[in-house]
Motif scaffolding. Structure first.
Motif, mmCIF file in Angstrom:
data_model
loop_
_atom_site.group_PDB
_atom_site.id
_atom_site.type_symbol
_atom_site.label_atom_id
_atom_site.label_comp_id
_atom_site.label_asym_id
_atom_site.label_seq_id
_atom_site.Cartn_x
_atom_site.Cartn_y
_atom_site.Cartn_z
ATOM 1 N N ALA A 170 -9.516 -0.731 5.367
ATOM 2 C CA ALA A 170 -9.038 1.211 4.492
ATOM 3 C C ALA A 170 -7.788 1.397 4.824
ATOM 4 O O ALA A 170 -6.984 1.900 4.368
ATOM 5 C CB ALA A 170 -9.697 1.395 4.418
ATOM 6 N N ASP A 171 -7.055 0.868 6.089
ATOM 7 C CA ASP A 171 -6.349 1.121 6.983
ATOM 8 C C ASP A 171 -4.900 0.251 6.810
ATOM 9 O O ASP A 171 -4.160 -0.087 7.476
ATOM 10 C CB ASP A 171 -6.236 1.463 8.450
ATOM 11 N N ARG A 172 -4.643 -0.226 5.350
ATOM 12 C CA ARG A 172 -3.313 -0.493 4.789
ATOM 13 C C ARG A 172 -3.214 0.119 3.123
ATOM 14 O O ARG A 172 -3.833 0.856 2.930
ATOM 15 C CB ARG A 172 -3.840 -1.765 4.778
ATOM 16 N N GLU A 173 -1.882 -0.315 3.020
ATOM 17 C CA GLU A 173 -1.248 -0.102 1.815
ATOM 18 C C GLU A 173 -0.689 -0.717 1.072
ATOM 19 O O GLU A 173 -0.383 -2.261 1.277
ATOM 20 C CB GLU A 173 -0.135 1.212 2.121
ATOM 21 N N ILE A 174 -0.573 -0.541 -0.322
ATOM 22 C CA ILE A 174 0.556 -1.236 -0.802
ATOM 23 C C ILE A 174 1.384 -0.663 -1.247
ATOM 24 O O ILE A 174 1.597 0.766 -1.234
ATOM 25 C CB ILE A 174 0.039 -2.115 -2.939
ATOM 26 N N ASP A 185 13.306 9.113 -11.805
ATOM 27 C CA ASP A 185 13.363 9.007 -10.183
ATOM 28 C C ASP A 185 12.804 9.286 -9.261
ATOM 29 O O ASP A 185 12.626 9.128 -8.081
ATOM 30 C CB ASP A 185 14.351 10.909 -9.591
ATOM 31 N N VAL A 186 11.390 7.853 -8.947
ATOM 32 C CA VAL A 186 10.579 7.679 -8.720
ATOM 33 C C VAL A 186 11.469 6.089 -8.337
ATOM 34 O O VAL A 186 10.807 5.467 -9.850
ATOM 35 C CB VAL A 186 9.319 7.701 -8.390
ATOM 36 N N GLY A 187 11.749 6.251 -7.342
ATOM 37 C CA GLY A 187 11.754 4.383 -7.066
ATOM 38 C C GLY A 187 10.733 3.389 -6.482
ATOM 39 O O GLY A 187 11.096 1.984 -7.190
ATOM 40 N N ALA A 188 10.062 4.370 -5.790
ATOM 41 C CA ALA A 188 8.850 3.229 -5.562
ATOM 42 C C ALA A 188 8.121 3.942 -5.022
ATOM 43 O O ALA A 188 7.280 5.621 -4.650
ATOM 44 C CB ALA A 188 9.205 2.544 -3.428
ATOM 45 N N ALA A 189 5.899 3.520 -4.904
ATOM 46 C CA ALA A 189 5.265 5.104 -4.459
ATOM 47 C C ALA A 189 4.708 3.724 -3.152
ATOM 48 O O ALA A 189 3.644 2.527 -3.334
ATOM 49 C CB ALA A 189 4.575 4.896 -5.381
ATOM 50 N N ALA A 190 3.560 4.557 -2.295
ATOM 51 C CA ALA A 190 3.088 3.910 -1.507
ATOM 52 C C ALA A 190 1.984 4.809 -1.871
ATOM 53 O O ALA A 190 1.202 5.406 -1.785
ATOM 54 C CB ALA A 190 3.180 3.812 -0.182
#
Length: 145
Positions: free
Chosen positions: A99-103, A124-129
Motif C-alpha cells: 500500500a505504501d507506493r504511488e503512481i 492547470d493541473v500538469g500531474a497528479a500522484a
C-alpha cells in the motif's frame, strides 16, 4: 578424443566429456547463457526483450510495461468513489504489491467526484500522484504511437 570440428577447426569433445558442471554442452554454446546475461545487464535486456517471470514482479509492473513504446492510459477508482484518469508518468517499481507506493499521472487529468456522472478535465493541473492505499480499481489502456 572423438568429436566434431567447430568453427575454429579444433576438435570439440562430444558426449560426457562435453558436458559442463551445469549439464549444458559448451558446444554449441548453451542456450541458457543469453538469458543469464540479459538478466544481469539492462542494455542487453532491452535488446533481447528479456522479461522477468511474473512471480518476481509486481502487478503494476506487469500492467504498465505490457506494451513497450505504447502510451499507457490509467483510470483509477478511489476508495471514496471518485475516479481519476490520465497518462502514466511514473510508478513505484517495488517488487511487492504494498500500500505504501504511488503512481503519477500527467495531464490531461480527468476527475469525477463521488456520486457524479460527469468527468471533468482539471484545468492547470500538469500531474497528479495517487497512493495505492486509496485505489480500489485500476484500469489500463494502451495507445500505439
Amino acid at each position: 578424443m572423438g568429436g566434431e570440428y567447430g568453427d575454429g577447426g579444433s576438435p570439440v569433445p562430444s558426449g560426457a566429456a562435453a558436458r559442463s558442471v551445469s549439464g549444458c554442452s559448451p558446444w554449441p554454446p548453451c542456450s541458457r547463457w543469453p538469458r543469464r546475461v540479459a538478466a544481469r545487464l539492462p542494455w542487453v535486456r532491452r535488446m533481447v526483450g528479456h522479461r522477468e517471470h511474473e512471480a518476481h514482479i509486481s502487478a503494476w509492473t506487469m500492467l504498465f510495461t505490457e506494451h513497450p513504446g505504447a502510451t499507457v492510459l490509467v483510470g483509477v477508482v478511489l476508495d471514496d468513489g471518485s475516479y481519476v484518469t490520465g497518462t502514466l508518468l511514473s510508478f513505484s517499481r517495488m517488487r511487492e504489491d504494498v500500500a505504501d507506493r504511488e503512481i503519477t499521472l500527467r495531464a490531461p487529468i480527468g476527475y469525477r467526484a463521488p456520486g457524479e456522472r460527469t468527468l471533468t478535465e482539471l484545468p492547470d493541473v500538469g500531474a497528479a500522484a495517487i497512493s495505492a492505499r486509496t485505489i480500489t480499481l485500476l484500469t489500463v489502456s494502451y495507445l500505439r504511437e
